[in-house]
Design a protein around this motif. Structure first.
Motif, PDB file in Angstrom:
ATOM      1  N   VAL B   8     -46.026 108.866  46.664  1.00  0.00           N
ATOM      2  CA  VAL B   8     -46.608 110.215  45.980  1.00  0.00           C
ATOM      3  C   VAL B   8     -45.787 111.250  45.308  1.00  0.00           C
ATOM      4  CG1 VAL B   8     -47.786 112.048  47.289  1.00  0.00           C
ATOM      5  CG2 VAL B   8     -47.054 109.825  48.918  1.00  0.00           C
ATOM      6  N   PHE B   9     -44.962 112.193  45.546  1.00  0.00           N
ATOM      7  CA  PHE B   9     -43.931 112.882  44.151  1.00  0.00           C
ATOM      8  C   PHE B   9     -44.420 112.397  42.911  1.00  0.00           C
ATOM      9  CE2 PHE B   9     -42.840 114.689  48.408  1.00  0.00           C
ATOM     10  CZ  PHE B   9     -43.521 115.930  47.961  1.00  0.00           C
ATOM     11  N   TYR B  10     -43.640 111.339  42.922  1.00  0.00           N
ATOM     12  CA  TYR B  10     -43.567 110.602  41.616  1.00  0.00           C
ATOM     13  C   TYR B  10     -45.166 110.366  41.386  1.00  0.00           C
ATOM     14  CZ  TYR B  10     -41.616 108.198  38.200  1.00  0.00           C
ATOM     15  OH  TYR B  10     -41.314 107.517  36.751  1.00  0.00           O
ATOM     16  N   LYS B  11     -46.519 110.112  41.692  1.00  0.00           N
ATOM     17  CA  LYS B  11     -47.718 109.820  41.729  1.00  0.00           C
ATOM     18  C   LYS B  11     -48.441 111.395  40.989  1.00  0.00           C
ATOM     19  CE  LYS B  11     -51.555 107.807  40.829  1.00  0.00           C
ATOM     20  NZ  LYS B  11     -51.664 106.866  39.260  1.00  0.00           N
ATOM     21  N   ALA B  12     -47.515 112.304  41.790  1.00  0.00           N
ATOM     22  CA  ALA B  12     -48.462 113.657  41.790  1.00  0.00           C
ATOM     23  C   ALA B  12     -47.561 113.767  40.365  1.00  0.00           C
ATOM     24  CB  ALA B  12     -48.200 114.375  42.819  1.00  0.00           C
ATOM     25  N   THR B  13     -46.635 114.297  39.894  1.00  0.00           N
ATOM     26  CA  THR B  13     -46.207 114.313  39.103  1.00  0.00           C
ATOM     27  C   THR B  13     -46.223 113.892  38.154  1.00  0.00           C
ATOM     28  OG1 THR B  13     -43.683 113.254  39.513  1.00  0.00           O
ATOM     29  CG2 THR B  13     -43.518 115.342  40.115  1.00  0.00           C
ATOM     30  N   SER B  14     -46.472 112.263  37.673  1.00  0.00           N
ATOM     31  CA  SER B  14     -47.262 111.706  37.480  1.00  0.00           C
ATOM     32  C   SER B  14     -48.966 112.394  36.727  1.00  0.00           C
ATOM     33  CB  SER B  14     -47.710 110.468  37.001  1.00  0.00           C
ATOM     34  OG  SER B  14     -46.447 110.305  37.244  1.00  0.00           O
ATOM     35  N   ALA B 100     -52.569 112.576  50.049  1.00  0.00           N
ATOM     36  CA  ALA B 100     -51.989 112.687  49.921  1.00  0.00           C
ATOM     37  C   ALA B 100     -51.284 113.137  48.446  1.00  0.00           C
ATOM     38  CB  ALA B 100     -50.411 112.261  50.635  1.00  0.00           C
ATOM     39  N   VAL B 101     -51.800 111.865  47.710  1.00  0.00           N
ATOM     40  CA  VAL B 101     -51.343 112.592  46.404  1.00  0.00           C
ATOM     41  C   VAL B 101     -52.073 113.914  45.856  1.00  0.00           C
ATOM     42  CG1 VAL B 101     -51.717 111.398  43.394  1.00  0.00           C
ATOM     43  CG2 VAL B 101     -50.593 110.109  45.279  1.00  0.00           C
ATOM     44  N   VAL B 102     -53.419 113.812  46.227  1.00  0.00           N
ATOM     45  CA  VAL B 102     -54.279 114.756  45.403  1.00  0.00           C
ATOM     46  C   VAL B 102     -53.881 115.949  46.560  1.00  0.00           C
ATOM     47  CG1 VAL B 102     -56.877 115.818  45.851  1.00  0.00           C
ATOM     48  CG2 VAL B 102     -56.948 113.470  45.779  1.00  0.00           C
ATOM     49  N   ILE B 103     -53.683 116.075  47.408  1.00  0.00           N
ATOM     50  CA  ILE B 103     -52.934 117.393  48.136  1.00  0.00           C
ATOM     51  C   ILE B 103     -51.850 117.656  47.608  1.00  0.00           C
ATOM     52  CG2 ILE B 103     -52.108 118.426  50.589  1.00  0.00           C
ATOM     53  CD1 ILE B 103     -53.892 116.184  52.211  1.00  0.00           C
ATOM     54  N   SER B 148     -55.580 118.852  57.146  1.00  0.00           N
ATOM     55  CA  SER B 148     -56.033 118.056  58.363  1.00  0.00           C
ATOM     56  C   SER B 148     -57.479 117.980  57.517  1.00  0.00           C
ATOM     57  CB  SER B 148     -56.278 119.590  59.384  1.00  0.00           C
ATOM     58  OG  SER B 148     -56.978 119.910  59.273  1.00  0.00           O
ATOM     59  N   ILE B 149     -58.578 118.651  57.188  1.00  0.00           N
ATOM     60  CA  ILE B 149     -60.121 117.845  56.571  1.00  0.00           C
ATOM     61  C   ILE B 149     -59.509 116.659  55.265  1.00  0.00           C
ATOM     62  CG2 ILE B 149     -61.841 119.691  55.785  1.00  0.00           C
ATOM     63  CD1 ILE B 149     -60.886 120.660  58.525  1.00  0.00           C
ATOM     64  N   SER B 150     -58.859 117.595  54.716  1.00  0.00           N
ATOM     65  CA  SER B 150     -58.942 116.463  53.604  1.00  0.00           C
ATOM     66  C   SER B 150     -58.799 115.083  54.343  1.00  0.00           C
ATOM     67  CB  SER B 150     -57.462 116.349  52.368  1.00  0.00           C
ATOM     68  OG  SER B 150     -57.835 117.655  51.705  1.00  0.00           O
ATOM     69  N   LEU B 151     -57.759 114.698  54.904  1.00  0.00           N
ATOM     70  CA  LEU B 151     -57.247 113.812  55.437  1.00  0.00           C
ATOM     71  C   LEU B 151     -58.478 112.938  56.489  1.00  0.00           C
ATOM     72  CD1 LEU B 151     -53.938 113.987  57.080  1.00  0.00           C
ATOM     73  CD2 LEU B 151     -54.893 113.082  54.976  1.00  0.00           C
ATOM     74  N   TRP B 152     -58.813 113.771  56.995  1.00  0.00           N
ATOM     75  CA  TRP B 152     -60.191 113.711  57.503  1.00  0.00           C
ATOM     76  C   TRP B 152     -61.548 113.605  56.982  1.00  0.00           C
ATOM     77  CZ3 TRP B 152     -60.348 110.365  62.238  1.00  0.00           C
ATOM     78  CH2 TRP B 152     -59.954 111.561  62.955  1.00  0.00           C
ATOM     79  N   SER B 153     -61.947 113.650  56.282  1.00  0.00           N
ATOM     80  CA  SER B 153     -62.807 113.198  55.202  1.00  0.00           C
ATOM     81  C   SER B 153     -62.712 112.454  53.907  1.00  0.00           C
ATOM     82  CB  SER B 153     -62.783 114.298  54.176  1.00  0.00           C
ATOM     83  OG  SER B 153     -61.610 115.267  53.195  1.00  0.00           O
ATOM     84  N   SER B 154     -61.460 112.592  53.841  1.00  0.00           N
ATOM     85  CA  SER B 154     -60.960 110.364  53.201  1.00  0.00           C
ATOM     86  C   SER B 154     -61.238 109.225  54.020  1.00  0.00           C
ATOM     87  CB  SER B 154     -59.633 111.049  52.132  1.00  0.00           C
ATOM     88  OG  SER B 154     -58.550 110.765  53.505  1.00  0.00           O
ATOM     89  N   LEU B 155     -60.321 109.670  55.057  1.00  0.00           N
ATOM     90  CA  LEU B 155     -60.333 108.541  55.387  1.00  0.00           C
ATOM     91  C   LEU B 155     -61.585 108.205  56.946  1.00  0.00           C
ATOM     92  CD1 LEU B 155     -57.480 109.592  57.917  1.00  0.00           C
ATOM     93  CD2 LEU B 155     -57.331 107.816  56.428  1.00  0.00           C
ATOM     94  N   ILE B 156     -63.250 109.123  57.059  1.00  0.00           N
ATOM     95  CA  ILE B 156     -63.913 108.691  56.909  1.00  0.00           C
ATOM     96  C   ILE B 156     -65.518 108.604  56.024  1.00  0.00           C
ATOM     97  CG2 ILE B 156     -66.359 109.742  58.053  1.00  0.00           C
ATOM     98  CD1 ILE B 156     -63.514 109.073  60.033  1.00  0.00           C
ATOM     99  N   ILE B 157     -65.189 108.878  55.070  1.00  0.00           N
ATOM    100  CA  ILE B 157     -65.895 108.566  53.754  1.00  0.00           C
ATOM    101  C   ILE B 157     -65.839 106.561  53.590  1.00  0.00           C
ATOM    102  CG2 ILE B 157     -66.273 109.184  51.448  1.00  0.00           C
ATOM    103  CD1 ILE B 157     -66.706 112.053  52.028  1.00  0.00           C
ATOM    104  N   PRO B 158     -65.041 106.237  53.537  1.00  0.00           N
ATOM    105  CA  PRO B 158     -65.003 104.878  52.738  1.00  0.00           C
ATOM    106  C   PRO B 158     -65.742 104.026  54.112  1.00  0.00           C
ATOM    107  CG  PRO B 158     -62.881 105.334  53.067  1.00  0.00           C
ATOM    108  CD  PRO B 158     -63.813 106.573  53.627  1.00  0.00           C
ATOM    109  N   PHE B 159     -66.068 105.024  54.901  1.00  0.00           N
ATOM    110  CA  PHE B 159     -66.515 103.501  56.486  1.00  0.00           C
ATOM    111  C   PHE B 159     -68.446 104.385  56.845  1.00  0.00           C
ATOM    112  CE2 PHE B 159     -61.988 103.622  58.687  1.00  0.00           C
ATOM    113  CZ  PHE B 159     -62.379 101.610  58.012  1.00  0.00           C
ATOM    114  N   LEU B 160     -68.407 105.648  56.437  1.00  0.00           N
ATOM    115  CA  LEU B 160     -69.606 106.257  56.416  1.00  0.00           C
ATOM    116  C   LEU B 160     -69.992 106.888  54.869  1.00  0.00           C
ATOM    117  CD1 LEU B 160     -69.178 108.265  59.928  1.00  0.00           C
ATOM    118  CD2 LEU B 160     -70.673 106.302  59.473  1.00  0.00           C
ATOM    119  N   PRO B 161     -70.320 106.084  53.864  1.00  0.00           N
ATOM    120  CA  PRO B 161     -69.979 106.749  52.353  1.00  0.00           C
ATOM    121  C   PRO B 161     -71.258 107.746  52.235  1.00  0.00           C
ATOM    122  CG  PRO B 161     -70.650 104.851  52.732  1.00  0.00           C
ATOM    123  CD  PRO B 161     -70.204 104.216  54.120  1.00  0.00           C
ATOM    124  N   ASP B 162     -72.018 107.758  53.330  1.00  0.00           N
ATOM    125  CA  ASP B 162     -73.233 109.368  53.092  1.00  0.00           C
ATOM    126  C   ASP B 162     -73.030 110.557  54.103  1.00  0.00           C
ATOM    127  OD1 ASP B 162     -73.387 106.292  55.087  1.00  0.00           O
ATOM    128  OD2 ASP B 162     -76.190 107.376  54.428  1.00  0.00           O
TER     129      ASP B 162
END
Lengths: 226, 253
Positions: B8-14, B100-103, B148-162
């Motif tokens: 996660v950290f390597y990707k974020a710094t990248s 996590a990388v985005v955060i 908390s908001i970022s996790l939930w939105s990223s986790l839900i959107i693939p199932f409910l793209p709307d």
């Protein structure tokens, strides 16, 4: 063969939904698959398009979970042989190699340790710190192959991929991969190339419509498909 | 687990590195961009409109900086799993990786923005006061809200793209409901309790109290709210664990 079991799949089924609607039909991709893989063996997977070969590999890699049945990998590290795992063209070749290694589940230290050999095999010493977008697709593939070659997983899953890059590197990589398959590396190999499959496999799993049609010897496969 | 966070950290710094290479001034932009934004607000509200409310520009900037951090991270992470592409079909990785990388990436950038903000405040006559010691607590509390908001939105959107469209509208509503562009004194007393149920409104208020007035916020209320954020995060982690391998079935079709 009495060597230790490294992967056990028992009566597994995998289904995918066809669309977003919850009323859509579920499509069965794999149905009642059972097999065990022993340390050091090479299992060939054969079947027509859409027979579920790739899904079977995903299942083994732990990317797809079974809807029924169980998959036990006994804590072994399993990875799909992959040449451009999460690659980012804005980064240097070296950084991309590290990223690929991390994605494969290796620690930063393990990767640093192997880095010199990886770069040597890829033959990209002069450009390894240049941004990845300056690489040709063949060069990218060479780096990807070198990382995958040096970072060993307990079970290697290969999907239709032997030999990459220009003619010279293709020869070299095909040779190295064949050597690796013939060593005591455990391999699951998916390919449409029957000659290659019979040549490299110890056993062949024949998939038909998501079911195991039969598990045969390479010799039998050749006689059946002739 | 350790390797996961290294990745996660390597990707974020990248990402940060790659992003900085896209421009000539590279990472200097992390300072310049917020500076430019603040200069524009100063020009418009402080000089052209000459708003007389006691130092409206500083009031506005604190609200904006705090809001932008939240807004940017939630927007960027909400489609992170959906747009992760082929990679989730190739490696068995916890899907938490993508948000996590985005955060982490946005956290890093926001630290610069806060630094610029404090510089602005010091230059325009505010002084470092004793209430500053609570800033790290506020910072962590907001980070937990963002997670908390970022996790939930990223986790839900693939199932409910709307939901993606809905989340954009909700964010817009939240922006107007967080008291960024207007003084919270304008809100009638009987609605105020409801107004502060919006966690962003409350956290922005806390930051203003500390940075502009040298007052300590209501720490009990803050603690209760933070507890809710933590609970939301734990639930999101459980959800992610339970449905980790279901994403491939919806993302790759």
């Amino acid at each position: 063969m009495n060597s230790e079991i490294v992967l056990d799949i028992s009566s597994v089924g995998v289904k995918f939904r066809e669309s977003f609607s919850i009323f859509s039909k579920e499509k069965t991709i794999l149905n009642d698959i059972s097999l065990t893989l022993r340390k050091g063996e090479t299992l060939g997977v054969f079947g027509s398009n859409g027979a579920g070969k790739s899904t079977l590999l995903s299942l083994m890699a732990g990317v797809v979970s079974p809807d029924v049945g169980t998959v036990n990998h006994f804590g072994n590290k399993i990875a799909l042989l992959n040449l451009n795992l999460g690659m980012d063209v804005r980064l240097s070749g070296r950084r991309n190699a590290v990223l690929q290694g991390l994605f494969l589940g290796f620690s930063f230290d393990e990767i640093t340790e192997k880095m010199a050999s990886i770069i040597e095999l890829s033959g990209l010493e002069n450009v390894i710190d240049c941004p990845f977008y300056t690489y040709s697709s063949g060069m990218k593939a060479r780096l990807g192959f070198s990382v995958a070659y040096y970072l060993d997983t307990d079970i290697l899953l290969i999907d239709e991929m032997l030999g990459v890059g220009d003619i010279e590197f293709r020869k070299k990589s095909t040779y190295l991969l064949k050597q690796k398959i013939n060593s005591d590396q455990t391999v699951v190999l998916v390919t449409h190339n029957i000659k290659l499959l019979s040549h490299l496999s110890d056993r062949v799993l024949w998939l038909e419509d998501g079911r195991v049609a039969k598990i045969t010897t390479p010799e039998e496969l050749v006689s059946l498909t002739d | 687990m350790l390797n996961f966070w290294t990745l996660v950290f390597y990707k974020a710094t990248s990402n940060l590195k790659a992003e900085s290479k896209k421009t000539y001034l590279s990472f200097m932009w992390w300072f310049f961009e917020p500076m430019l934004l603040m200069a524009i607000y100063y020009l418009v509200f402080g000089i052209v409109l000459n708003v007389k409310t006691e130092d409206f520009v500083a009031y506005l900037l604190v609200g904006l900086v705090v809001w932008q951090w939240f807004f940017r991270t939630v927007t960027n992470s909400s489609s992170s799993i959906l747009e992760s592409g082929a990679i989730i079909g190739k490696v068995a990785i916890s899907k938490i990786f993508f948000p996590a990388v985005v955060i982490i990436t946005d956290l890093f950038k926001s630290i610069f923005v806060f630094f610029v903000l404090v510089c602005y405040l010091l230059i325009s006559g505010y002084e470092i006061n004793y209430a500053y010691y609570i800033l790290p607590v506020l910072f962590v509390s907001q980070l937990l809200l963002i997670i908390s908001i970022s996790l939930w939105s990223s986790l839900i959107i693939p199932f409910l793209p709307d939901m993606k469209i809905l989340i954009n509208s909700l964010l817009m509503a939240a922006m107007f409901g967080s008291g960024i562009f207007y003084s919270t004194d304008l809100i009638p007393e009987d609605i105020k309790a409801y107004f502060y149920l919006n966690p962003m409104a409350y956290i922005i208020d806390c930051f203003r109290k500390v940075l502009l007035h040298g007052q300590l916020p209501d720490l009990i209320y803050l603690a209760k709210m933070t507890l809710v954020f933590v609970l939301f995060i734990l639930l999101a982690l459980m959800f992610a664990k339970r449905f980790n391998n279901s994403y491939i079935k919806v993302v790759l079709r």
